[in-house]
Design a protein around this motif. Structure first.
Motif, PDB file in Angstrom:
ATOM      1  N   ILE A 109      28.579 -36.879 -44.741  1.00 29.95           N
ATOM      2  CA  ILE A 109      28.246 -36.004 -45.875  1.00 29.95           C
ATOM      3  C   ILE A 109      29.437 -35.815 -46.799  1.00 29.95           C
ATOM      4  CG2 ILE A 109      28.679 -33.773 -44.730  1.00 29.95           C
ATOM      5  CD1 ILE A 109      25.840 -33.088 -46.275  1.00 29.95           C
ATOM      6  N   SER A 110      30.672 -35.836 -46.258  1.00 29.73           N
ATOM      7  CA  SER A 110      31.846 -35.670 -47.132  1.00 29.73           C
ATOM      8  C   SER A 110      31.942 -36.844 -48.092  1.00 29.73           C
ATOM      9  CB  SER A 110      33.135 -35.607 -46.317  1.00 29.73           C
ATOM     10  OG  SER A 110      33.025 -34.713 -45.270  1.00 29.73           O
ATOM     11  N   GLU A 131      30.859 -47.968 -45.400  1.00 25.67           N
ATOM     12  CA  GLU A 131      30.513 -47.253 -44.170  1.00 25.67           C
ATOM     13  C   GLU A 131      30.514 -48.246 -43.011  1.00 25.67           C
ATOM     14  OE1 GLU A 131      29.833 -44.199 -42.764  1.00 25.67           O
ATOM     15  OE2 GLU A 131      29.401 -45.394 -40.989  1.00 25.67           O
ATOM     16  N   SER A 132      31.141 -47.843 -41.924  1.00 27.03           N
ATOM     17  CA  SER A 132      31.295 -48.783 -40.806  1.00 27.03           C
ATOM     18  C   SER A 132      29.991 -49.018 -40.039  1.00 27.03           C
ATOM     19  CB  SER A 132      32.363 -48.274 -39.841  1.00 27.03           C
ATOM     20  OG  SER A 132      31.998 -47.033 -39.327  1.00 27.03           O
ATOM     21  N   ARG A 133      29.152 -47.995 -39.989  1.00 29.43           N
ATOM     22  CA  ARG A 133      27.927 -48.158 -39.188  1.00 29.43           C
ATOM     23  C   ARG A 133      26.800 -48.777 -40.010  1.00 29.43           C
ATOM     24  NH1 ARG A 133      27.509 -42.578 -35.694  1.00 29.43           N
ATOM     25  NH2 ARG A 133      29.305 -41.730 -36.753  1.00 29.43           N
ATOM     26  N   GLY A 137      26.765 -40.272 -40.795  1.00 31.55           N
ATOM     27  CA  GLY A 137      27.815 -39.938 -39.821  1.00 31.55           C
ATOM     28  C   GLY A 137      27.318 -38.935 -38.796  1.00 31.55           C
ATOM     29  N   ARG A 138      27.965 -37.786 -38.745  1.00 32.29           N
ATOM     30  CA  ARG A 138      27.583 -36.779 -37.754  1.00 32.29           C
ATOM     31  C   ARG A 138      26.331 -36.009 -38.154  1.00 32.29           C
ATOM     32  NH1 ARG A 138      33.329 -34.178 -37.047  1.00 32.29           N
ATOM     33  NH2 ARG A 138      33.863 -35.617 -38.724  1.00 32.29           N
ATOM     34  N   ALA A 168      24.360 -32.245 -37.172  1.00 31.42           N
ATOM     35  CA  ALA A 168      24.167 -30.965 -37.871  1.00 31.42           C
ATOM     36  C   ALA A 168      22.695 -30.682 -38.094  1.00 31.42           C
ATOM     37  CB  ALA A 168      24.898 -31.012 -39.204  1.00 31.42           C
ATOM     38  N   SER A 169      22.290 -29.437 -37.852  1.00 32.47           N
ATOM     39  CA  SER A 169      20.905 -29.043 -38.105  1.00 32.47           C
ATOM     40  C   SER A 169      20.825 -27.708 -38.828  1.00 32.47           C
ATOM     41  CB  SER A 169      20.114 -28.982 -36.801  1.00 32.47           C
ATOM     42  OG  SER A 169      20.913 -28.595 -35.726  1.00 32.47           O
ATOM     43  N   TRP A 170      21.914 -26.940 -38.778  1.00 30.88           N
ATOM     44  CA  TRP A 170      21.904 -25.631 -39.430  1.00 30.88           C
ATOM     45  C   TRP A 170      22.632 -25.677 -40.764  1.00 30.88           C
ATOM     46  CZ3 TRP A 170      21.097 -25.117 -34.212  1.00 30.88           C
ATOM     47  CH2 TRP A 170      20.237 -24.096 -33.824  1.00 30.88           C
ATOM     48  N   HIS A 203      24.883 -23.219 -42.546  1.00 28.87           N
ATOM     49  CA  HIS A 203      25.582 -21.953 -42.306  1.00 28.87           C
ATOM     50  C   HIS A 203      25.901 -21.326 -43.653  1.00 28.87           C
ATOM     51  CE1 HIS A 203      25.710 -23.099 -38.172  1.00 28.87           C
ATOM     52  NE2 HIS A 203      26.441 -24.166 -38.411  1.00 28.87           N
ATOM     53  N   VAL A 242      36.421 -50.259 -42.439  1.00 26.05           N
ATOM     54  CA  VAL A 242      37.705 -50.423 -43.123  1.00 26.05           C
ATOM     55  C   VAL A 242      38.824 -50.490 -42.097  1.00 26.05           C
ATOM     56  CG1 VAL A 242      39.364 -49.263 -44.657  1.00 26.05           C
ATOM     57  CG2 VAL A 242      36.926 -49.303 -45.226  1.00 26.05           C
TER      58      VAL A 242
HETATM   59  C1  LIG Z   1      26.371 -32.220 -32.362  1.00 31.12           C
HETATM   60  C2  LIG Z   1      26.836 -31.635 -33.676  1.00 31.12           C
HETATM   61  C3  LIG Z   1      26.164 -30.562 -34.225  1.00 31.12           C
HETATM   62  C4  LIG Z   1      26.580 -30.021 -35.428  1.00 31.12           C
HETATM   63  N1  LIG Z   1      25.876 -28.988 -35.977  1.00 31.12           N
HETATM   64  C5  LIG Z   1      26.201 -28.553 -37.206  1.00 31.12           C
HETATM   65  C6  LIG Z   1      25.360 -27.623 -37.878  1.00 31.12           C
HETATM   66  O1  LIG Z   1      24.341 -27.198 -37.348  1.00 31.12           O
HETATM   67  N2  LIG Z   1      25.725 -27.235 -39.121  1.00 31.12           N
HETATM   68  C7  LIG Z   1      26.861 -27.719 -39.736  1.00 31.12           C
HETATM   69  O2  LIG Z   1      27.141 -27.305 -40.875  1.00 31.12           O
HETATM   70  N3  LIG Z   1      27.663 -28.615 -39.133  1.00 31.12           N
HETATM   71  C8  LIG Z   1      27.346 -29.057 -37.897  1.00 31.12           C
HETATM   72  N4  LIG Z   1      28.112 -30.011 -37.301  1.00 31.12           N
HETATM   73  C9  LIG Z   1      29.289 -30.503 -38.011  1.00 31.12           C
HETATM   74  C10 LIG Z   1      28.881 -31.515 -39.108  1.00 31.12           C
HETATM   75  O3  LIG Z   1      27.957 -32.451 -38.596  1.00 31.12           O
HETATM   76  C11 LIG Z   1      30.137 -32.248 -39.545  1.00 31.12           C
HETATM   77  O4  LIG Z   1      31.105 -31.304 -39.935  1.00 31.12           O
HETATM   78  C12 LIG Z   1      29.869 -33.152 -40.733  1.00 31.12           C
HETATM   79  O5  LIG Z   1      28.706 -33.928 -40.582  1.00 31.12           O
HETATM   80  C13 LIG Z   1      31.092 -34.042 -40.908  1.00 31.12           C
HETATM   81  O6  LIG Z   1      30.870 -34.858 -42.017  1.00 31.12           O
HETATM   82  P1  LIG Z   1      31.989 -35.870 -42.499  1.00 31.12           P
HETATM   83  O7  LIG Z   1      31.424 -36.672 -43.604  1.00 31.12           O
HETATM   84  O8  LIG Z   1      33.237 -35.123 -42.776  1.00 31.12           O
HETATM   85  O9  LIG Z   1      32.313 -36.773 -41.227  1.00 31.12           O
HETATM   86  P2  LIG Z   1      31.345 -37.813 -40.490  1.00 31.12           P
HETATM   87  O10 LIG Z   1      29.949 -37.335 -40.518  1.00 31.12           O
HETATM   88  O11 LIG Z   1      31.956 -38.101 -39.184  1.00 31.12           O
HETATM   89  O12 LIG Z   1      31.409 -39.095 -41.427  1.00 31.12           O
HETATM   90  C14 LIG Z   1      32.458 -40.009 -41.360  1.00 31.12           C
HETATM   91  C15 LIG Z   1      31.874 -41.383 -41.604  1.00 31.12           C
HETATM   92  O13 LIG Z   1      32.937 -42.317 -41.629  1.00 31.12           O
HETATM   93  C16 LIG Z   1      32.495 -43.501 -40.997  1.00 31.12           C
HETATM   94  N5  LIG Z   1      33.679 -44.253 -40.590  1.00 31.12           N
HETATM   95  C17 LIG Z   1      34.499 -44.012 -39.546  1.00 31.12           C
HETATM   96  N6  LIG Z   1      35.466 -44.930 -39.515  1.00 31.12           N
HETATM   97  C18 LIG Z   1      35.260 -45.768 -40.559  1.00 31.12           C
HETATM   98  C19 LIG Z   1      35.936 -46.903 -41.056  1.00 31.12           C
HETATM   99  N7  LIG Z   1      37.019 -47.389 -40.473  1.00 31.12           N
HETATM  100  N8  LIG Z   1      35.426 -47.510 -42.153  1.00 31.12           N
HETATM  101  C20 LIG Z   1      34.327 -47.049 -42.756  1.00 31.12           C
HETATM  102  N9  LIG Z   1      33.651 -45.971 -42.328  1.00 31.12           N
HETATM  103  C21 LIG Z   1      34.117 -45.331 -41.250  1.00 31.12           C
HETATM  104  C22 LIG Z   1      31.666 -42.981 -39.838  1.00 31.12           C
HETATM  105  O14 LIG Z   1      30.797 -43.975 -39.331  1.00 31.12           O
HETATM  106  C23 LIG Z   1      30.925 -41.834 -40.497  1.00 31.12           C
HETATM  107  O15 LIG Z   1      29.697 -42.231 -41.054  1.00 31.12           O
HETATM  108  C24 LIG Z   1      27.714 -30.563 -36.091  1.00 31.12           C
HETATM  109  C25 LIG Z   1      28.396 -31.646 -35.541  1.00 31.12           C
HETATM  110  C26 LIG Z   1      27.957 -32.179 -34.353  1.00 31.12           C
HETATM  111  C27 LIG Z   1      28.686 -33.367 -33.772  1.00 31.12           C
END
Ligand SMILES: Cc1cc2nc3c(=O)[nH]c(=O)nc-3n(C[C@H](O)[C@H](O)[C@H](O)COP(=O)(O)OP(=O)(O)OC[C@H]3O[C@@H](n4cnc5c(N)ncnc54)[C@H](O)[C@@H]3O)c2cc1C
Length: 374
Positions: A38-39, A58-60, A65-66, A81-83, A85, A247
């Motif tokens: 999402i970031s 995106e690697s996957r 992502g999460r 993530a499901s909530w 906040h 990457v």
């Molecule tokens: C089980 C669980 C429940 C959660 N519940 C909640 C909730 O209810 N509410 C909430 O607000 N938050 C929740 N969170 C937290 C939330 O999911 C994360 O904070 C958020 O999704 C993080 O987003 P991000 O984009 O920063 O990181 P990520 O979602 O980790 O995205 C990073 C991306 O980078 C990619 N990547 C990694 N390495 C490479 C590379 N070398 N090259 C290219 N791509 C790469 C990954 O595949 C991934 O898609 C939860 C997290 C988990 C694990």
């Protein structure tokens, strides 16, 4: 290896790039976003809407992502993530949720039928399965709040940081009347565990100085009824996305950046935004040229990574499939029963009856209990 990196870096600074390097021919600034969580998607969306040229790597083989919504049961189940906040207008996701017409199920109110993040609405049970009186949970909750309030004094008195667990210990030494015994102490421990669950680390790793410094949005918590997937899809719309692009290396100069992917492809842009999890950077899975080790990346090394686990009851699907094949086997097993009665093969009779009745009951009860959990 080092020579390669250095020569690549020189090429980058020189502005002489091999022809296979991909670059959009345009005067608009190009930004490579690394990571499709999402970031990354939010950054890509903002830049794209501001007329930047955006390439997301995106690697996957999927975005999010999460955040990952599973639809195998026919309805959305968020595995990450499901909530939401902070169900309020200040939440950056609010306009998107509104424009997509997504429903939020508030889990903060007293009428909530789902477990949620608000301590007040939990029902606790002791080790024998008896419900802990709600009054006791509330009283200990108030004591826990007092203890936390007292830890603020400890924080003011000490310049060095310490863990919240250590601070609680100091508070209880000073105020023995706040100590709890028996069931009340178990409830107090539960409150500490709840805090640990929120931060996803043990209480001896939670910083006294910073644990309460996060800015919590108002409006309580809301469950994304349709799952988070529509948000991911909306953010990703029209953006140039390359899945399966892991990457490995980022070479950067004052004005240009070159990003190298595991599959050998290279991308060049005016800037890059790295949104991969800190763990990836900590493990040096992406090389930086020039190295970032002496700078900010070093700080990641001291961060502790915690794991948050969510169970996915895919078993229903699994048992569902078994059940379907079981229906196919049903007539055959009936024949085996009849055969074993006539031939007095008691072992086979027993086995086939068990398969006919026992498996049926087991599968039904599994399906029911799992559905109740969900
Ligand atoms: C089980 C669980 C429940 C959660 N519940 C909640 C909730 O209810 N509410 C909430 O607000 N938050 C929740 N969170 C937290 C939330 O999911 C994360 O904070 C958020 O999704 C993080 O987003 P991000 O984009 O920063 O990181 P990520 O979602 O980790 O995205 C990073 C991306 O980078 C990619 N990547 C990694 N390495 C490479 C590379 N070398 N090259 C290219 N791509 C790469 C990954 O595949 C991934 O898609 C939860 C997290 C988990 C694990």
């Amino acid at each position: 290896m080092d020579t390669n990196i250095t020569s690549l870096h020189k090429l980058l600074l020189d502005g002489t790039f091999a022809s296979h390097i991909e670059r959009k021919n345009s005067s608009l600034p190009t930004v490579i976003v690394i990571g499709g969580g999402i970031s990354g998607l939010a950054a890509a969306r903002i830049l794209f809407d501001a007329s930047f040229k955006v390439i997301l790597l995106e690697s996957r083989d999927r975005l999010g992502g999460r955040i990952h919504t599973d639809y195998s049961f026919g309805y959305p189940v968020d595995l990450g993530a499901s909530w939401l906040h902070g169900v309020c207008n200040e939440n950056p996701l609010a306009p998107l949720i509104r424009s997509l017409g997504l429903t939020l199920y508030r889990t903060s109110g007293d009428d909530s039928v789902l477990y949620d993040h608000d301590l007040e609405s939990y029902t606790l049970f002791d080790a024998d399965g008896h419900q802990v009186p709600q009054q006791l949970v509330k009283e200990v909750g108030d004591i826990f709040k007092k203890i936390l309030k007292e830890t603020e004094r400890i924080r003011d008195e000490h310049t060095d940081d310490m863990s919240i667990l250590q601070a609680i210990g100091l508070v209880l030494d000073r105020h023995p009347e706040l100590r709890q015994e028996g069931l009340a102490n178990e409830v107090l421990q539960w409150y500490i565990c709840r805090m640990e669950a929120w931060f996803a680390v043990d209480a001896d790793m939670i910083s006294l100085k910073t644990w309460d410094q996060e800015h919590v949005l108002s409006g309580g918590h809301g469950l994304m009824v349709q799952g988070y997937d529509p948000i991911i899809k909306a953010l990703a719309k029209d953006i140039s996305i390359h899945l399966n692009h892991r990457v490995r290396k980022i070479c950067y100069g004052p004005n240009k950046v070159m990003v190298m992917v595991e599959n050998g492809r290279k991308f060049i842009a005016d800037a890059a935004i790295v949104t991969v999890p800190i763990g990836i950077l900590k493990a040096n899975l992406i090389q930086f040229e020039p190295s970032c080790q002496s700078g900010r990346l070093l700080q990641f090394q001291i961060l502790v990574l915690a794991v948050k686990i969510k169970l996915h009851y895919n078993l229903i699907k699994y048992f569902g499939q078994m059940w379907n094949s079981w229906v196919l086997w049903h007539p055959l097993l009936m024949l085996v029963v009849i055969f074993s009665i006539f031939t007095r093969q008691l072992a086979i009779l027993y086995l086939s009856i068990w398969l006919l009745v026992g498996l049926h009951v087991i599968l039904r009860s599994y399906r029911m209990s799992l559905l109740q959990i969900l």
